[in-house]
Design a protein around this motif. Structure first.
Motif, PDB file in Angstrom:
ATOM      1  N   ALA A   1       5.299   2.491   2.686  1.00 18.25           N
ATOM      2  CA  ALA A   1       5.547   3.732   2.186  1.00 18.25           C
ATOM      3  C   ALA A   1       6.202   4.670   3.354  1.00 18.25           C
ATOM      4  N   PHE A   2       5.834   4.217   4.721  1.00 18.45           N
ATOM      5  CA  PHE A   2       6.012   5.141   5.824  1.00 18.45           C
ATOM      6  C   PHE A   2       7.557   5.043   6.052  1.00 18.45           C
ATOM      7  N   GLY A   3       8.365   4.029   5.758  1.00 21.86           N
ATOM      8  CA  GLY A   3       9.706   3.823   5.771  1.00 21.86           C
ATOM      9  C   GLY A   3      10.486   4.885   5.090  1.00 21.86           C
ATOM     10  N   VAL A   4      10.009   5.463   3.988  1.00 18.24           N
ATOM     11  CA  VAL A   4      10.728   6.518   3.205  1.00 18.24           C
ATOM     12  C   VAL A   4       9.988   7.950   3.285  1.00 18.24           C
ATOM     13  N   LEU A   5       9.072   8.274   4.265  1.00 17.20           N
ATOM     14  CA  LEU A   5       8.519   9.066   4.221  1.00 17.20           C
ATOM     15  C   LEU A   5       8.808  10.047   5.444  1.00 17.20           C
ATOM     16  N   ALA A   6      10.160  10.076   6.035  1.00 14.84           N
ATOM     17  CA  ALA A   6      10.482  10.605   7.500  1.00 14.84           C
ATOM     18  C   ALA A   6      10.355  12.261   7.145  1.00 14.84           C
ATOM     19  N   ALA A   7      10.750  12.658   6.159  1.00 14.20           N
ATOM     20  CA  ALA A   7      10.624  14.145   5.739  1.00 14.20           C
ATOM     21  C   ALA A   7       9.137  14.611   5.843  1.00 14.20           C
ATOM     22  N   GLN A   8       8.364  13.891   5.146  1.00 14.87           N
ATOM     23  CA  GLN A   8       7.138  14.346   4.872  1.00 14.87           C
ATOM     24  C   GLN A   8       6.273  14.177   6.193  1.00 14.87           C
ATOM     25  N   VAL A   9       6.696  13.144   7.022  1.00 16.37           N
ATOM     26  CA  VAL A   9       5.879  12.951   8.298  1.00 16.37           C
ATOM     27  C   VAL A   9       6.328  13.714   9.438  1.00 16.37           C
ATOM     28  N   ALA A  10       7.647  14.193   9.302  1.00 14.70           N
ATOM     29  CA  ALA A  10       8.125  14.941  10.562  1.00 14.70           C
ATOM     30  C   ALA A  10       7.146  16.243  10.787  1.00 14.70           C
ATOM     31  N   PRO A  11       6.728  17.110   9.907  1.00 14.95           N
ATOM     32  CA  PRO A  11       5.906  18.171  10.246  1.00 14.95           C
ATOM     33  C   PRO A  11       4.586  17.920  10.986  1.00 14.95           C
ATOM     34  N   HIS A  12       3.983  16.546  10.875  1.00 19.43           N
ATOM     35  CA  HIS A  12       2.680  16.418  11.551  1.00 19.43           C
ATOM     36  C   HIS A  12       3.004  15.257  12.605  1.00 19.43           C
ATOM     37  N   ALA A  13       4.443  14.888  12.913  1.00 20.44           N
ATOM     38  CA  ALA A  13       4.662  14.049  14.024  1.00 20.44           C
ATOM     39  C   ALA A  13       3.817  14.558  15.288  1.00 20.44           C
ATOM     40  N   GLN A  14       3.598  15.409  15.872  1.00 19.17           N
ATOM     41  CA  GLN A  14       2.657  15.824  16.956  1.00 19.17           C
ATOM     42  C   GLN A  14       1.353  16.038  16.760  1.00 19.17           C
ATOM     43  N   ARG A  15       0.866  16.706  15.602  1.00 23.95           N
ATOM     44  CA  ARG A  15      -0.516  16.905  15.411  1.00 23.95           C
ATOM     45  C   ARG A  15      -1.242  15.608  15.129  1.00 23.95           C
ATOM     46  N   LEU A  16      -0.641  14.469  14.275  1.00 25.98           N
ATOM     47  CA  LEU A  16      -1.247  13.270  14.051  1.00 25.98           C
ATOM     48  C   LEU A  16      -0.654  12.121  14.988  1.00 25.98           C
ATOM     49  N   ARG A  17      -1.290  10.998  15.109  1.00 24.85           N
ATOM     50  CA  ARG A  17      -1.001  10.116  15.964  1.00 24.85           C
ATOM     51  C   ARG A  17      -0.421   9.060  15.181  1.00 24.85           C
ATOM     52  N   TRP A  18       0.628   8.493  15.013  1.00 27.96           N
ATOM     53  CA  TRP A  18       1.233   7.611  13.861  1.00 27.96           C
ATOM     54  C   TRP A  18       1.444   6.194  14.604  1.00 27.96           C
ATOM     55  N   VAL A  19       1.030   5.310  14.149  1.00 31.79           N
ATOM     56  CA  VAL A  19       1.044   3.677  14.078  1.00 31.79           C
ATOM     57  C   VAL A  19       1.794   3.352  12.721  1.00 31.79           C
ATOM     58  N   ALA A  20       3.102   2.728  12.923  1.00 29.74           N
ATOM     59  CA  ALA A  20       3.595   2.173  11.743  1.00 29.74           C
ATOM     60  C   ALA A  20       3.448   0.715  11.689  1.00 29.74           C
ATOM     61  N   LEU A  21       3.135  -0.029  10.664  1.00 30.30           N
ATOM     62  CA  LEU A  21       2.853  -1.075  10.218  1.00 30.30           C
ATOM     63  C   LEU A  21       4.017  -1.763   9.646  1.00 30.30           C
ATOM     64  N   VAL A  22       5.045  -2.524  10.218  1.00 32.47           N
ATOM     65  CA  VAL A  22       6.206  -2.809   9.388  1.00 32.47           C
ATOM     66  C   VAL A  22       6.203  -4.393   9.051  1.00 32.47           C
ATOM     67  N   HIS A  23       5.923  -4.640   7.823  1.00 33.87           N
ATOM     68  CA  HIS A  23       5.433  -6.054   7.570  1.00 33.87           C
ATOM     69  C   HIS A  23       6.969  -6.895   7.391  1.00 33.87           C
ATOM     70  N   HIS A  24       8.265  -6.086   7.289  1.00 33.38           N
ATOM     71  CA  HIS A  24       9.682  -6.216   7.062  1.00 33.38           C
ATOM     72  C   HIS A  24      10.249  -5.174   6.587  1.00 33.38           C
ATOM     73  N   PRO A  25      11.429  -4.760   7.692  1.00 34.46           N
ATOM     74  CA  PRO A  25      12.324  -3.648   7.226  1.00 34.46           C
ATOM     75  C   PRO A  25      12.637  -3.682   5.570  1.00 34.46           C
ATOM     76  N   LEU A  26      12.714  -2.366   5.197  1.00 33.66           N
ATOM     77  CA  LEU A  26      12.873  -2.097   3.780  1.00 33.66           C
ATOM     78  C   LEU A  26      14.286  -2.822   3.070  1.00 33.66           C
TER      79      LEU A  26
END
Length: 355
Positions: A78-103
């Motif tokens: 999911a994270f790989g296609v949520l750039a626009a939704q994550v961007a507004p919260h890039a600073q107030r939340l701490r993001w750790v992406a778990l990439v099993h394999h690139p989409l």
């Protein structure tokens, strides 16, 4: 864990989906909670990684509702296609992406779609404070998306203890039982496996294919049609998804494990095969070249039908080779890390992000 920095595991859909990626997520969650970590699960429903506008809007609302300072461990599906939704919260939340394999490395994608996924995932990963991958090979793939090596960490899957019976004697006149555990999708390349085995009808074998037929129903129907009649019909058994006890029984009944994938970010089923002392025949694709120990299996070029036929013929026809590889598998299994150990390694990375 500090109340100022709760952990949230963001999961695309049903956490109990029977794939290696979801199994990784489940076992992390179980181990963290067993170790006293308070972790909430945020389920985002949708057709990931191809969500519609409704799924994206719901995701945006769910992210906006998370408390300031929360650490979000986000599954890359999911994270790989949520750039626009994550961007507004890039600073107030701490993001750790778990990439099993690139989409974009999924088999069978149209070039334009693959390029779009590659671009979207690269944008999303810019917002991640830490990226965790299951293998060095996948670390290389993620670095190719523009993620600095310093922000990428490898945490291989753990292994759960399994009750493995003593090696069972094979009836001299019985077929060699081959097991493949993989969803019926183009990336797993069951079609290649069937074509290779179709040239070995003079040998005595039977293939048991375990895996969901619903992830790509049209592809699954096409595979089933290949064995609905003709010489492969009595030789190939499609089991669909199996409950854990039934799956373990299939491993216990197998003589060898086969996986013809075009790409794997790790290949967790290989660990299960090793734990059951099974010789492995797998593609030299993605991380499988690192996951399959040379003493436990044969690695074959992905997509090479003649090479696959030769490797399968060797394993089916040579009991001494199977015994040698089985011994190698049992020895390699002794060195697999346990899930509590791997969950603790992952937790240390999160602690560093939250600090």
């Amino acid at each position: 864990m500090s109340a100022r920095a709760p952990w949230v595991l963001l999961v695309p859909g049903d956490l109990h989906t029977p794939t290696g990626g979801y199994a990784y997520d489940r076992r992390l969650l179980q181990a963290w909670r067993a170790q006293g970590r308070a972790v909430d699960v945020l389920r985002l429903d949708g057709d990931w990684p191809h969500p519609d506008a409704v799924a994206l809007a719901r995701a945006a609302a769910a992210l906006a509702a998370l408390p300031d300072g929360a650490c979000v461990v986000a599954d890359g599906l999911a994270f790989g296609v949520l750039a626009a939704q994550v961007a507004p919260h890039a600073q107030r939340l701490r993001w750790v992406a778990l990439v099993h394999h690139p989409l974009h490395l999924e088999t069978g994608l149209a070039p334009a779609l693959a390029e779009g996924l590659r671009r979207q995932e690269g944008e999303a990963l810019r917002h991640a404070h830490q990226v965790v991958v299951p293998s060095p090979h996948t670390a290389h793939d993620v670095a190719a998306l523009g993620v600095p090596a310093a922000r990428i960490a490898v945490v291989e899957p753990g292994a759960d203890p399994v009750a493995v019976p003593a090696p069972r004697p094979r009836a001299p006149d019985g077929p060699v039982e081959l097991l493949c555990v993989a969803t019926l999708t183009p990336r797993k390349d069951h079609g290649l496996l069937l074509r290779a085995l179709g040239g070995l009808l003079h040998l005595d074998w039977r293939l048991h294919a375990v895996g969901s037929a619903t992830r790509d129903a049209a592809h699954a129907r096409a595979l089933h049609a290949l064995t609905a009649s003709g010489p492969l019909a009595p030789r190939v058994v499609w089991h669909g998804e199996l409950a854990e006890a039934a799956l373990q029984a299939r491993y216990a009944a197998a003589d060898a494990f086969v996986l013809a994938s075009r790409h794997e970010g790790y290949g967790m089923v290989i660990n299960e095969a090793l734990q059951h002392g099974l010789p492995v025949v797998a593609s030299r694709a993605g991380a499988l070249a690192q996951t399959v120990p040379p003493e436990a299996g044969l690695l074959v070029p992905a997509g090479d039908e003649s090479a696959w036929r030769a490797a399968l013929a060797a394993v089916i026809g040579d009991a001494a080779l199977r015994a040698r590889l089985a011994a190698g598998a049992r020895a390699a299994a002794q060195h697999l890390p346990a899930w509590p150990q791997q969950a603790a390694r992952f937790a240390a990375l999160i602690d560093a992000v939250v600090a």
